[in-house]
Design a protein around this motif. Structure first.
Motif, PDB file in Angstrom:
ATOM      1  N   GLY A  48       0.798  -1.381   0.248  1.00  0.00           N
ATOM      2  CA  GLY A  48       0.099   0.119   0.058  1.00  0.00           C
ATOM      3  C   GLY A  48       0.790   1.294  -0.148  1.00  0.00           C
ATOM      4  O   GLY A  48       1.910   1.304   0.326  1.00  0.00           O
ATOM      5  N   THR A  49       0.343   2.287  -0.506  1.00  0.00           N
ATOM      6  CA  THR A  49       0.839   3.732  -0.289  1.00  0.00           C
ATOM      7  C   THR A  49       0.482   4.526   0.748  1.00  0.00           C
ATOM      8  O   THR A  49      -0.748   4.742   0.775  1.00  0.00           O
ATOM      9  CB  THR A  49       0.646   4.313  -1.981  1.00  0.00           C
ATOM     10  N   PHE A  50       1.359   4.988   1.371  1.00  0.00           N
ATOM     11  CA  PHE A  50       0.827   5.731   2.614  1.00  0.00           C
ATOM     12  C   PHE A  50       0.254   6.953   2.350  1.00  0.00           C
ATOM     13  O   PHE A  50       0.554   7.846   1.576  1.00  0.00           O
ATOM     14  CB  PHE A  50       2.061   6.022   3.539  1.00  0.00           C
ATOM     15  N   ASP A  51      -1.062   7.255   2.940  1.00  0.00           N
ATOM     16  CA  ASP A  51      -1.959   8.386   2.497  1.00  0.00           C
ATOM     17  C   ASP A  51      -1.886   9.417   3.590  1.00  0.00           C
ATOM     18  O   ASP A  51      -2.266  10.408   3.429  1.00  0.00           O
ATOM     19  CB  ASP A  51      -3.536   7.923   2.313  1.00  0.00           C
ATOM     20  N   SER A  59      -3.608   5.892   7.320  1.00  0.00           N
ATOM     21  CA  SER A  59      -4.148   5.406   6.096  1.00  0.00           C
ATOM     22  C   SER A  59      -3.356   5.068   4.890  1.00  0.00           C
ATOM     23  O   SER A  59      -2.187   5.756   4.870  1.00  0.00           O
ATOM     24  CB  SER A  59      -5.155   6.807   5.817  1.00  0.00           C
ATOM     25  N   PHE A  60      -3.633   3.922   4.409  1.00  0.00           N
ATOM     26  CA  PHE A  60      -3.043   3.338   2.967  1.00  0.00           C
ATOM     27  C   PHE A  60      -4.093   3.108   1.955  1.00  0.00           C
ATOM     28  O   PHE A  60      -5.035   2.887   2.443  1.00  0.00           O
ATOM     29  CB  PHE A  60      -2.202   2.160   3.573  1.00  0.00           C
ATOM     30  N   ASN A  61      -3.685   3.641   0.794  1.00  0.00           N
ATOM     31  CA  ASN A  61      -4.321   3.178  -0.388  1.00  0.00           C
ATOM     32  C   ASN A  61      -3.624   1.883  -0.832  1.00  0.00           C
ATOM     33  O   ASN A  61      -2.348   1.754  -0.830  1.00  0.00           O
ATOM     34  CB  ASN A  61      -4.271   4.339  -1.515  1.00  0.00           C
ATOM     35  N   TYR A  62      -4.484   1.084  -1.390  1.00  0.00           N
ATOM     36  CA  TYR A  62      -3.973  -0.418  -2.102  1.00  0.00           C
ATOM     37  C   TYR A  62      -5.015  -0.983  -2.978  1.00  0.00           C
ATOM     38  O   TYR A  62      -5.968  -0.283  -3.288  1.00  0.00           O
ATOM     39  CB  TYR A  62      -3.865  -1.175  -0.745  1.00  0.00           C
ATOM     40  N   MET A  84      11.109   2.994  13.700  1.00  0.00           N
ATOM     41  CA  MET A  84      11.959   3.191  12.420  1.00  0.00           C
ATOM     42  C   MET A  84      11.243   3.985  11.360  1.00  0.00           C
ATOM     43  O   MET A  84      11.994   4.616  10.527  1.00  0.00           O
ATOM     44  CB  MET A  84      11.743   1.661  11.735  1.00  0.00           C
ATOM     45  N   TYR A  85       9.807   4.062  11.501  1.00  0.00           N
ATOM     46  CA  TYR A  85       9.433   4.891  10.605  1.00  0.00           C
ATOM     47  C   TYR A  85       8.036   5.703  11.222  1.00  0.00           C
ATOM     48  O   TYR A  85       7.007   5.111  11.785  1.00  0.00           O
ATOM     49  CB  TYR A  85       8.394   4.167   9.372  1.00  0.00           C
ATOM     50  N   ASN A  86       8.417   6.785  11.685  1.00  0.00           N
ATOM     51  CA  ASN A  86       7.335   7.745  12.241  1.00  0.00           C
ATOM     52  C   ASN A  86       6.406   8.262  11.011  1.00  0.00           C
ATOM     53  O   ASN A  86       6.780   9.384  10.472  1.00  0.00           O
ATOM     54  CB  ASN A  86       8.188   8.888  12.913  1.00  0.00           C
ATOM     55  N   LEU A  87       5.307   7.526  10.939  1.00  0.00           N
ATOM     56  CA  LEU A  87       4.450   7.858  10.142  1.00  0.00           C
ATOM     57  C   LEU A  87       3.811   9.202  10.167  1.00  0.00           C
ATOM     58  O   LEU A  87       2.681   9.420   9.440  1.00  0.00           O
ATOM     59  CB  LEU A  87       3.272   6.669   9.937  1.00  0.00           C
ATOM     60  N   LYS A  88       3.725   9.590  11.458  1.00  0.00           N
ATOM     61  CA  LYS A  88       3.170  11.029  11.621  1.00  0.00           C
ATOM     62  C   LYS A  88       3.665  12.018  10.910  1.00  0.00           C
ATOM     63  O   LYS A  88       3.275  13.091  10.529  1.00  0.00           O
ATOM     64  CB  LYS A  88       2.870  11.475  13.126  1.00  0.00           C
ATOM     65  N   ASP A  89       5.057  11.587  10.469  1.00  0.00           N
ATOM     66  CA  ASP A  89       5.995  12.927   9.556  1.00  0.00           C
ATOM     67  C   ASP A  89       5.382  12.447   8.360  1.00  0.00           C
ATOM     68  O   ASP A  89       5.235  11.476   7.724  1.00  0.00           O
ATOM     69  CB  ASP A  89       7.194  12.258   9.779  1.00  0.00           C
ATOM     70  N   LYS A  90       5.186  13.860   7.764  1.00  0.00           N
ATOM     71  CA  LYS A  90       4.561  14.037   6.459  1.00  0.00           C
ATOM     72  C   LYS A  90       5.324  13.353   5.115  1.00  0.00           C
ATOM     73  O   LYS A  90       5.022  13.263   4.053  1.00  0.00           O
ATOM     74  CB  LYS A  90       4.184  15.348   5.982  1.00  0.00           C
ATOM     75  N   LYS A  91       6.734  13.081   5.393  1.00  0.00           N
ATOM     76  CA  LYS A  91       7.889  13.064   4.488  1.00  0.00           C
ATOM     77  C   LYS A  91       7.590  11.488   4.005  1.00  0.00           C
ATOM     78  O   LYS A  91       7.902  10.983   2.882  1.00  0.00           O
ATOM     79  CB  LYS A  91       9.336  12.742   4.908  1.00  0.00           C
ATOM     80  N   TYR A  92       6.626  10.734   4.807  1.00  0.00           N
ATOM     81  CA  TYR A  92       6.323   9.363   4.354  1.00  0.00           C
ATOM     82  C   TYR A  92       5.033   9.221   3.370  1.00  0.00           C
ATOM     83  O   TYR A  92       4.719   8.146   2.763  1.00  0.00           O
ATOM     84  CB  TYR A  92       6.171   8.344   5.472  1.00  0.00           C
ATOM     85  N   ILE A  93       4.272  10.235   3.256  1.00  0.00           N
ATOM     86  CA  ILE A  93       2.999  10.199   2.317  1.00  0.00           C
ATOM     87  C   ILE A  93       3.468   9.942   0.830  1.00  0.00           C
ATOM     88  O   ILE A  93       4.362  10.804   0.350  1.00  0.00           O
ATOM     89  CB  ILE A  93       2.368  11.808   2.337  1.00  0.00           C
ATOM     90  N   GLY A  94       2.751   9.063   0.186  1.00  0.00           N
ATOM     91  CA  GLY A  94       2.974   8.900  -1.153  1.00  0.00           C
ATOM     92  C   GLY A  94       4.074   7.546  -1.223  1.00  0.00           C
ATOM     93  O   GLY A  94       4.356   7.142  -2.328  1.00  0.00           O
ATOM     94  N   LYS A  95       4.729   7.511  -0.327  1.00  0.00           N
ATOM     95  CA  LYS A  95       5.599   6.206  -0.318  1.00  0.00           C
ATOM     96  C   LYS A  95       4.750   4.896  -0.037  1.00  0.00           C
ATOM     97  O   LYS A  95       3.855   4.749   0.433  1.00  0.00           O
ATOM     98  CB  LYS A  95       6.552   6.295   0.978  1.00  0.00           C
ATOM     99  N   THR A  96       5.478   3.997  -0.910  1.00  0.00           N
ATOM    100  CA  THR A  96       4.829   2.582  -1.027  1.00  0.00           C
ATOM    101  C   THR A  96       5.536   1.537   0.020  1.00  0.00           C
ATOM    102  O   THR A  96       6.807   1.634   0.132  1.00  0.00           O
ATOM    103  CB  THR A  96       4.872   2.075  -2.212  1.00  0.00           C
TER     104      THR A  96
END
Length: 130
Positions: A48-51, A59-62, A84-96
């Protein structure tokens, strides 16, 4: 001789009570394990792609089983993955990512007394793909 009979009776009674208590405890443990197994589904893996982080959900799109674009929400994430991955950080948006997660079925009773069943998902492993 009378004291010996009383002593044997007391020891036998204590043993019987202990054995009964242990047997009941084992039954309760088995019942709890069955409930957990019913409500906890084995790990699943999707790509999935992190939304983004919305409210309390990741939220992820898949692409679902019907080959349609879909969105999936995760309520929790393990501390190791979050470190390892602070998903609250916007830099991960759009990453698969390859996402491994566990789903847990829960039931709540609403104010009308109706049972509402819902699924909570927890990310256990996250591997970046790009």
């Amino acid at each position: 001789m009378k004291n010996l009979k009383i002593l044997v009776f007391v020891i036998t009674s204590i043993w019987f009570c202990s054995y009964t208590a242990i047997a009941q405890e084992e039954e309760e443990v088995e019942e709890i394990e069955e409930i957990v197994e019913e409500n906890l589904q084995g790990p699943e893996t999707i790509t999935g792609t992190f939304d983004g982080f919305e409210g309390d959900h990741y939220s992820f799109n898949y692409t679902n089983e019907e080959d349609e674009e879909d969105s999936i929400l995760f309520d929790k994430i393990t501390p190791e993955v979050l470190k390892m991955y602070n998903l609250k950080d916007k830099k991960y948006i759009g990453k698969t990512f390859e996402i491994t997660f566990i789903s847990e079925s829960q039931t709540e009773v609403d104010e009308d007394g109706d049972k509402q069943e819902f699924i909570k998902r927890r990310i256990t492993v996250l591997k970046p793909l790009d």
